[in-house]
Design a protein around this motif. Structure first.
Motif, short mmCIF file in Angstrom:
data_model
loop_
_atom_site.label_atom_id
_atom_site.label_comp_id
_atom_site.label_asym_id
_atom_site.label_seq_id
_atom_site.Cartn_x
_atom_site.Cartn_y
_atom_site.Cartn_z
N ARG A 36 0.82 -1.22 0.00
CA ARG A 36 0.00 0.00 0.00
C ARG A 36 0.85 1.27 0.00
O ARG A 36 0.47 2.28 -0.58
CB ARG A 36 -0.94 0.00 1.21
N LYS A 37 2.01 1.21 0.65
CA LYS A 37 2.87 2.39 0.71
C LYS A 37 3.76 2.51 -0.53
O LYS A 37 4.54 3.45 -0.65
CB LYS A 37 3.73 2.33 1.98
N GLY A 38 3.66 1.53 -1.43
CA GLY A 38 4.37 1.64 -2.70
C GLY A 38 5.84 1.30 -2.63
O GLY A 38 6.62 1.75 -3.48
N TYR A 39 6.25 0.48 -1.67
CA TYR A 39 7.65 0.07 -1.58
C TYR A 39 7.98 -0.83 -2.77
O TYR A 39 7.14 -1.60 -3.24
CB TYR A 39 7.92 -0.66 -0.27
N SER A 40 9.23 -0.76 -3.22
CA SER A 40 9.64 -1.58 -4.36
C SER A 40 9.66 -3.06 -4.00
O SER A 40 9.68 -3.43 -2.82
CB SER A 40 11.04 -1.16 -4.83
N LYS A 179 14.32 3.36 -9.24
CA LYS A 179 14.45 3.38 -7.79
C LYS A 179 13.75 4.60 -7.21
O LYS A 179 13.92 5.71 -7.69
CB LYS A 179 15.94 3.39 -7.40
N GLY A 180 12.93 4.37 -6.19
CA GLY A 180 12.17 5.46 -5.61
C GLY A 180 10.91 5.78 -6.39
O GLY A 180 10.25 6.79 -6.12
N GLY A 181 10.56 4.94 -7.36
CA GLY A 181 9.34 5.17 -8.15
C GLY A 181 9.41 6.37 -9.06
O GLY A 181 8.39 7.00 -9.36
N LYS A 182 10.64 6.73 -9.53
CA LYS A 182 10.81 7.94 -10.32
C LYS A 182 11.10 7.61 -11.79
O LYS A 182 11.81 6.65 -12.08
CB LYS A 182 11.97 8.79 -9.76
#
Length: 307
Positions: A36-40, A179-182
């Protein structure tokens, strides 16, 4: 919330040795909150692993864990020689498990962390990079490592490249959800464009540039590392290096060539320029202008005093 033991055994087999249903429940909640927090995927796997290792050796259930249990476990990690980065990750994982997931506010708010290890990245010279790439006869493998170096890609990024990510008109590669959802753009060199055109003529590239064994999958990171290891051995490179070393070499060679640090930061996708500044410590750009004090002494030796 009732949990099906058979379902949890199947989903989390390592938890079959744990104390009871509370531990299964904690693992399930941990995984859900990480998602839910979007961790990789890598972070989720690492955090689950630390939680499993801690609970597997615990003599009490997850709800009965005290700060003494946590302190003892972390001390054992230190005494058994684990690195500071490993211990810091274990602390982050356990803190997330007990504070964020289980709301155990009776446990420490502030965790004592070991100092981070200050190491410099290994870097290949330009000649070593050429030797490495020249050692590869397989076009797919040559393209894989050439892309990793010429664009400064992480191994996770290069194996996931898709045909649609290549912008030939602007000589750019679109890196998606790194990395970091970017997202970011990085360089697509002219040399790589030539290799890509040849590669696509002989390989049916539908989606992933480097497809995996199973349909619809990409090459695994482990397989990419194996390609690098074989090329390194064949090229006779003895220094310690991994496929990630190509990313370090990309940044260092750009810096030595006069590229501004801020531009390198953008190409690498670093959130903070301080992360990029590590390459100033391995670059020979400024060091090349400094001479050892021994050289001028030997070139113009002072008169030695006679005894």
């Amino acid at each position: 919330m009732k949990i099906s033991d058979s379902k949890l055994y199947k989903e989390f087999p390592l938890f079959s040795t744990l104390c009871g249903p509370e531990d299964y429940h904690a693992k399930q909640l941990l995984n859900q909150l990480l998602l839910r927090k979007g961790y990789s995927m890598k972070t989720r796997k690492a955090y689950r692993g630390h939680a499993e290792r801690f609970l597997r050796q615990s003599i009490v259930s997850v709800n009965e864990v005290s700060r003494e249990h946590l302190n003892k476990y972390l001390l054992e990690l230190i005494e058994t020689g684990h690195s500071n980065s490993y211990i810091n990750q274990a602390i982050s994982a356990l803190r997330f498990l007990f504070k964020n997931t289980l709301k155990r506010y009776d446990l420490p708010k502030h965790w004592i962390r070991p100092k981070g290890n200050k190491t410099l990245p290994s870097v290949l010279s330009e000649q070593e990079v050429l030797s490495l790439l020249d050692s590869l006869a397989n076009p797919k493998h040559r393209l894989l490592l050439t892309l990793a170096y010429s664009s400064g890609l992480r191994v996770s990024e290069v194996v996931r490249l898709r045909r649609e990510d290549l912008d030939f008109s602007r000589n750019l590669i679109h890196i998606r959800q790194a990395k970091g959802g970017k997202d970011r753009y990085t360089l697509l060199s002219n040399t790589v464009i030539d290799l890509l055109q040849t590669y696509m003529m002989t390989h049916a590239v539908i989606d992933y540039l480097f497809p995996g064994v199973q349909s619809g999958s990409h090459l695994s990171e482990r397989a990419a590392q194996a390609v690098f290891d074989r090329a390194k051995h064949k090229a006779g490179i003895l220094k310690k290096a991994s496929i990630h070393t190509l990313r370090h070499s990309f940044a260092t060679h750009l810096l030595e060539g006069g590229t501004d640090l801020r531009h390198i930061q953008e190409l690498l996708g670093h959130a903070d320029v301080k992360t990029t500044q590590i390459y100033t410590h391995v670059s020979k750009k400024d060091l090349a202008h400094i001479r050892s004090p021994l050289d001028p002494i030997m070139e113009n030796p002072p008169e030695r005093k006679k005894e």
